[in-house]
Design an enzyme around this catalytic site. Structure first.
Site, short mmCIF file in Angstrom:
data_model
loop_
_atom_site.label_atom_id
_atom_site.label_comp_id
_atom_site.label_asym_id
_atom_site.label_seq_id
_atom_site.Cartn_x
_atom_site.Cartn_y
_atom_site.Cartn_z
N GLU A 175 0.81 -1.22 0.00
CA GLU A 175 0.00 0.00 0.00
C GLU A 175 0.84 1.27 0.00
O GLU A 175 0.52 2.22 -0.71
CB GLU A 175 -0.92 0.05 1.23
CG GLU A 175 -2.05 -0.95 1.23
CD GLU A 175 -1.58 -2.30 1.70
OE1 GLU A 175 -0.40 -2.43 2.06
OE2 GLU A 175 -2.39 -3.23 1.69
N HIS A 244 -9.99 -4.38 11.00
CA HIS A 244 -10.72 -4.16 9.75
C HIS A 244 -11.98 -3.35 9.98
O HIS A 244 -12.88 -3.37 9.17
CB HIS A 244 -11.10 -5.52 9.13
CG HIS A 244 -9.91 -6.26 8.61
ND1 HIS A 244 -9.00 -6.86 9.41
CD2 HIS A 244 -9.48 -6.48 7.35
CE1 HIS A 244 -8.06 -7.42 8.69
NE2 HIS A 244 -8.34 -7.21 7.42
#
Lengths: 439, 393
Positions: A175, A244
C-alpha cells in the site's frame, strides 16, 4: 478567460465536458423536451456574479455569507421543479480551467424524472468510475485485486476487460508503495484512483497521503496539483475484527490540502465519485462496508454531486441531527420513532467531512437551535469532535443547548457480535438523546 | 509428487516386513519411539547455504501424532466452514486446510520456548502451539471461553504461555513483530528462535525487507517462513512478484525452498533453520504449499484457479494422505485404524463445538476491559453518554 455555463438540462451536460460522448446525452435530453422543464437558467460568471434569467418565474436567489474561505455556495430555489440548484464557484487560482459548474441538486428529485434506473451502491460507484474513465483517458485505477478479480467489493468488476491492464492495475500488496506511485503519477497530470481494499490498510500509506498527497501543492508553491482519488470501504462492519473496522476519517482529517467526502446512497456515491475524479485536489472518498448493497433509482442522465456540500435528508424544526455514512440510516430509523413521538428532527447528511458545509449546517442551527451529532468515529478526535468545535465557534449564539455528540466507543472494535453492537451508536440511543436534548 | 522411499533404520527394527500384514490381526497401533527414517519427497533447493539431508529421523509415535494432529486440523477447518455458513462465525474466516503440514512439521522441530507469529490464517498454528479446540471454536463464535475472550475473532488468536504471538489482520505487519521477538530472544540470551510466517502476497511488503535488513545486521535469530500457497487472494504469485522465488528474495540472507505438503521436509527444514539462526542470524524458508479453500469464506476460490488444479493437488500432494500412506507402508497401523482415528477426531471436534455453543457471550462491561493495562481512571461512556458508563479498568 471567462466561460459561461448554462443551467439545467441537456445543454449543461454537454457544455461541461469536452470529450464526453455528447451525442449520447443530447439525444436523451432532446427526447425529454425542454418544454417540460420551464426553468430559468442561472448563469454564473467566473468572477462570481450571478445573472438570473429574467424569464424565470418565482425564482429566489440568496447569496450567503462567505463562511468558508475557499468556496461560495449559491442556493437558488426553483418552485416549478421543486428543486434546489447548487452552484459552486471555486477560486480561480486553484482551478484555472474550471469555472462555475452546475451541479445536480442533492435532494431526492428522482421521482420527478422519467428516465431512471435502479442499481446497488457498488454498481453506482462503478458507473461513475466508468463514465469518468470513458470521458478522460488520464483516469486510471490501481489497487489490490481490482482488475482480474473484479474488486473485492465488485466496484471495479468488468473494468479490466474493458480498459486493459494499464488503466486498471492489479498491484501487489504494497500500500505504501502504490499509493506513493499513484501520487507521483498524479504530479505529472495522470488522474489515478487508488483503492484501499479496506480503508484500514491505507494506514500503511499514511506518510504518502499526509506528506506527499496533502502537502505537495503547497510546498511546491502551487506548481503541482495532485488530482488523485483515494477510496475504499471503512467503518464497522459485521464482526470484521478490530483491524478491519477502522474509521480513518478521524486520522486523515487534520491533513491540510486534502478533501474528504463520505457517500451514503447510490445517488451520492456516483455523484461524489465523479466529482472527486474531476477535482484537481486530492479527495479521499469514504465508502462503508455495509452500504454496498443499498438499492436506489438514480437518473440516467449524467450528474455530479457537489464535493463541499451537505445533503438535506429530512427537513424539520426541533433539532438538527448531523450524520454521515452508515449512521444516516440509524438516524433515519430513529427519526421514524421520533416522529411518532411527536418530534420533528431535521436530518442532514454532512457528506463533506473536510471542509464542513457550514452554510447548510449553520442555517439549520439557526432554525432549530439544537444540535445532535451522530457519527461512527470514536469519541476522541473524530469527525464529531471537530464538528462540535466548528459549530460552537461559529454558531454559539444560536444554540439553546449544548451540542450532543454520539460516537463510537474509544475501544478497538471487538469481534463478539453483542460487544460490537454496543461499540456503535444504535437508533434507541439516538431517540433518547433527542428526547433529552429537546426537554 | 513421488512417495517417500522407505529405508530401514540401522538399528534393525522389524517394521518393514512386506508380509507383516499376515501377523497383524489384533496388533495395537504402534506407539514405539524407535527411530525410523523417511526421505523427503524432493530435495531442498538452496540459496547461499548447503541443504540439509533428505533423510529425516522420525518414529512411529511421531508419524501417528502427525496423522492425528493433521486430521484434527483438517476436521476443525471444515467444521469452521460449516459454522460460517450457518452464520455462527461471522466476519472474516481464513481457512488453512491443505497447509497443515507446515504447522505440524514446524512444531515437531521446535519447543514452546521458541516463538511463532503468523498472519490471519492462524487457526491450525494456534492448535499446534497447544491451543484447544474449545478455545478455538469459542473464539470463532465470539464467546467468553475463546482464547481472546471473544474480542479478537478469527484473525486474532494468541497464546502467550506457549509462545504464539498471533494472529494479525494487516498483511505483512507481523514480520517486523517477529523480528522483534527474535531481538528479545537474543537480548535475553535464551537460545530460542522466532518464526515469522507470512504469505506470498505479504512477501511484497516493504516492511518485510526493512525488518530483514535490520535482523541481518544485528544477527537476530529469526526465521522468516513464506507459506507460499501461490495466490494472494485473487492474484497469482507470478502477477504480483517479479521474482516468485521467495527463498531467494532475502538476497544476502540464505534461503531454503521446502515442499510444504511434506511434514517431514518441513520438520527437517525448521530444525536446520533453527540451528542456523542461533549461529548465524536470519534465514528464509519458503514452504511450497496450497490452500484448498478460497482466500477466505467470502472468496469462492475458483474464479482465479481451476477446479482441476485444486483437485489435482488434493490427489497428488495432500499432506494427510502422504502420512497415511507412510503409516500403512511401514505397517504401523491399518487403514481401518486410521479411519477410526479420524472418526475419533471428528467426535472431538463436534463435542468442542457443542461445548463452545454453550459458552456465553461476553458481558457488556467487557467492552471496556483491557484497553489499557493499568487503570488510569479514564472515563468512557456508552453511546448515549449517560447510562452506560465505565472507568476503564
Amino acid at each position: 478567460m471567462a466561460t459561461i455555463f448554462q443551467g439545467l438540462g441537456g445543454g449543461a451536460a454537454a457544455a461541461l465536458t469536452n470529450s464526453f460522448d455528447s451525442k449520447k446525452l443530447l439525444s436523451r435530453s432532446t427526447r425529454r423536451s425542454l418544454s417540460e422543464r420551464k426553468v430559468s437558467f442561472p448563469v454564473v460568471r467566473s468572477d462570481g456574479s450571478v445573472n438570473l434569467n429574467p424569464g424565470g418565474s418565482n425564482a429566489r436567489a440568496r447569496r450567503v455569507d462567505q463562511l468558508i474561505t475557499n468556496a461560495v455556495a449559491v442556493n437558488l430555489l426553483f418552485s416549478s421543479l421543486k428543486q434546489r440548484l447548487i452552484v459552486l464557484q471555486l477560486p480561480l487560482h486553484r482551478n484555472p480551467g474550471m469555472f462555475a459548474s452546475i451541479y445536480r441538486p442533492t435532494c431526492t428529485c428522482n421521482a420527478t424524472l422519467d428516465l431512471v434506473h435502479e442499481l446497488l451502491l457498488f454498481e453506482a460507484l462503478r458507473e461513475g468510475l466508468e463514465e469518468e474513465m470513458d470521458r478522460d483517458p488520464h483516469v486510471c485505477v490501481m489497487g489490490e485485486d481490482v482488475g482480474h478479480y473484479g474488486g473485492s467489493y465488485k466496484v471495479t468488476r468488468g473494468l479490466a476487460e474493458k480498459y486493459g491492464d494499464l488503466r486498471v492495475l492489479d498491484t501487489p500488496i504494497a500500500e505504501n508503495s502504490f499509493t506513493g506511485m499513484g501520487i507521483g503519477a498524479a504530479m505529472t497530470g495522470l488522474r489515478p484512483i487508488v483503492e484501499g481494499m479496506n480503508m484500514g490498510f491505507l494506514l500503511l500509506a499514511f506518510n504518502q497521503i499526509s506528506n506527499n498527497c496533502g502537502m505537495l501543492h503547497y510546498t511546491s508553491g502551487g506548481q503541482f496539483t495532485i488530482p488523485v482519488v483515494i477510496r475504499g470501504p471503512g467503518g464497522v462492519g459485521r464482526q470484521l475484527g478490530a483491524e478491519h473496522s477502522q474509521r480513518l476519517e478521524s486520522y486523515f482529517q487534520s491533513i491540510p490540502g486534502i478533501q474528504m467526502v463520505a457517500c451514503s446512497t447510490p445517488y451520492n456515491a456516483k455523484g461524489l465519485m465523479k466529482a472527486a475524479i474531476r477535482s484537481e485536489n486530492p479527495v479521499i472518498l469514504f465508502e462503508h462496508v455495509l452500504l454496498y448493497n443499498l438499492k436506489e433509482r438514480i437518473p440516467d442522465e449524467e450528474y455530479i454531486c457537489n464535493l463541499e456540500e451537505a445533503e438535506m435528508v429530512r427537513p424539520g424544526e426541533h433539532v438538527t441531527i448531523l450524520t454521515y455514512s452508515r449512521m444516516r440510516y440509524h438516524v433515519m430509523q430513529a427519526a421514524k420513532t421520533l416522529v411518532n413521538k411527536g418530534y420533528d428532527p431535521e436530518v442532514i447528511d454532512i457528506r463533506s467531512l473536510k471542509p464542513f458545509d457550514l452554510h447548510m449546517i449553520g442555517n439549520s442551527v439557526k432554525k432549530t437551535h439544537r444540535v445532535l451529532i451522530v457519527e461512527e468515529c470514536m469519541r476522541t478526535g473524530g469527525i464529531g469532535a471537530s464538528l462540535t468545535a466548528a459549530i460552537t465557534e461559529n454558531f454559539h449564539d444560536y444554540l439553546d443547548a449544548p451540542i450532543v455528540c454520539l460516537s463510537s466507543q474509544d475501544v478497538p472494535t471487538p469481534y463478539a457480535g453483542t460487544l460490537e453492537e454496543w461499540t456503535v451508536v444504535q437508533p434507541a440511543q439516538i431517540v433518547t438523546a433527542v428526547e433529552q436534548l429537546c426537554q | 509428487m513421488a512417495l517417500s522411499h522407505l529405508k530401514s533404520s540401522s538399528s534393525g527394527s522389524n517394521f518393514l516386513k512386506p508380509l507383516a500384514t499376515a501377523f497383524s490381526l489384533r496388533r495395537p497401533i504402534s506407539t514405539s519411539t524407535d527411530p525410523l527414517t523417511v526421505e523427503t519427497s524432493v530435495p531442498f533447493t538452496t540459496h547461499r547455504c548447503d541443504p540439509p539431508s533428505r533423510t529425516v529421523e522420525t518414529s512411529p509415535q511421531e508419524l501417528l501424532s502427525f496423522f492425528r494432529d493433521m486430521a484434527t486440523m483438517r476436521r476443525m477447518e471444515i467444521a469452521a466452514d460449516s459454522l460460517y455458513k450457518a452464520k455462527l462465525i461471522r466476519g472474516f474466516c481464513h481457512l488453512y486446510d491443505g497447509q497443515e503440514a507446515v504447522a505440524v512439521g514446524m512444531e515437531a522441530a521446535i519447543t514452546k520456548k521458541d516463538s511463532i507469529i503468523t498472519a490471519y490464517r492462524d487457526h491450525c498454528t494456534f492448535l499446534g502451539r497447544g491451543g484447544t479446540l474449545l478455545e478455538i471454536f469459542s473464539e470463532l463464535m465470539g464467546r467468553q471461553g475463546g482464547c481472546s475472550s471473544g474480542k479478537g475473532g478469527s484473525m486474532h488468536f494468541y497464546k502467550k504461555n506457549s509462545g504464539f504471538y498471533g494472529g494479525h489482520g494487516i498483511v505483512g505487519a507481523q514480520v517486523p513483530l517477529g523480528c522483534g521477538l527474535a531481538f528479545a530472544h537474543k537480548y535475553n540470551k535464551d537460545d530460542a528462535v522466532a518464526f515469522a510466517l507470512y504469505g506470498d502476497g505479504a512477501a511484497n511488503q516493504g516492511q518485510l525487507f526493512e525488518a530483514l535488513n535490520i535482523s541481518a545486521l544485528w544477527d537476530l535469530p529469526v526465521i522468516l517462513v513464506c507459506e507460499n500457497n501461490h495466490y494472494g487472494m485473487g492474484t497469482a504469485e507470478w502477477r504480483a512478484a517479479k521474482s516468485p522465488s521467495y527463498y531467494k528474495r532475502g538476497d544476502y540472507v540464505p534461503g531454503l525452498k521446502v515442499d510444504g505438503m511434506d511434514a517431514f521436509a518441513v520438520k527437517q527444514a525448521c530444525k536446520f533453520a533453527k540451528e542456523h539462526a542461533l549461529k548465524s542470524g536470519p534465514i528464509i524458508l519458503e514452504m511450497d504449499t496450497y490452500r484448498y479453500h478460497g482466500h477466505s469464506m467470502s472468496d469462492p476460490g475458483s474464479t482465479y484457479r481451476t477446479r482441476d488444479e485444486i483437485s489435482g493437488v488434493r490427489q497428488e500432494r495432500d499432506p494427510i494422505e502422504r502420512i497415511r500412506k507412510l503409516i500403512v507402508a511401514h505397517d504401523l497401523a491399518t487403514e481401518k485404524e486410521l479411519k477410526d482415528i479420524e472418526k475419533e477426531v471428528r467426535k472431538q471436534v463436534d463435542e468442542a463445538i457443542a461445548q463452545a455453543k454453550e459458552s456465553p457471550m461476553p458481558e457488556p462491561s467487557e467492552l471496556f476491559t483491557n484497553v489499557y493495562a493499568k487503570g488510569m481512571g479514564v472515563e468512557s461512556y456508552g453511546a448515549d453518554r449517560k447510562e452506560v458508563r465505565a472507568v476503564l479498568p
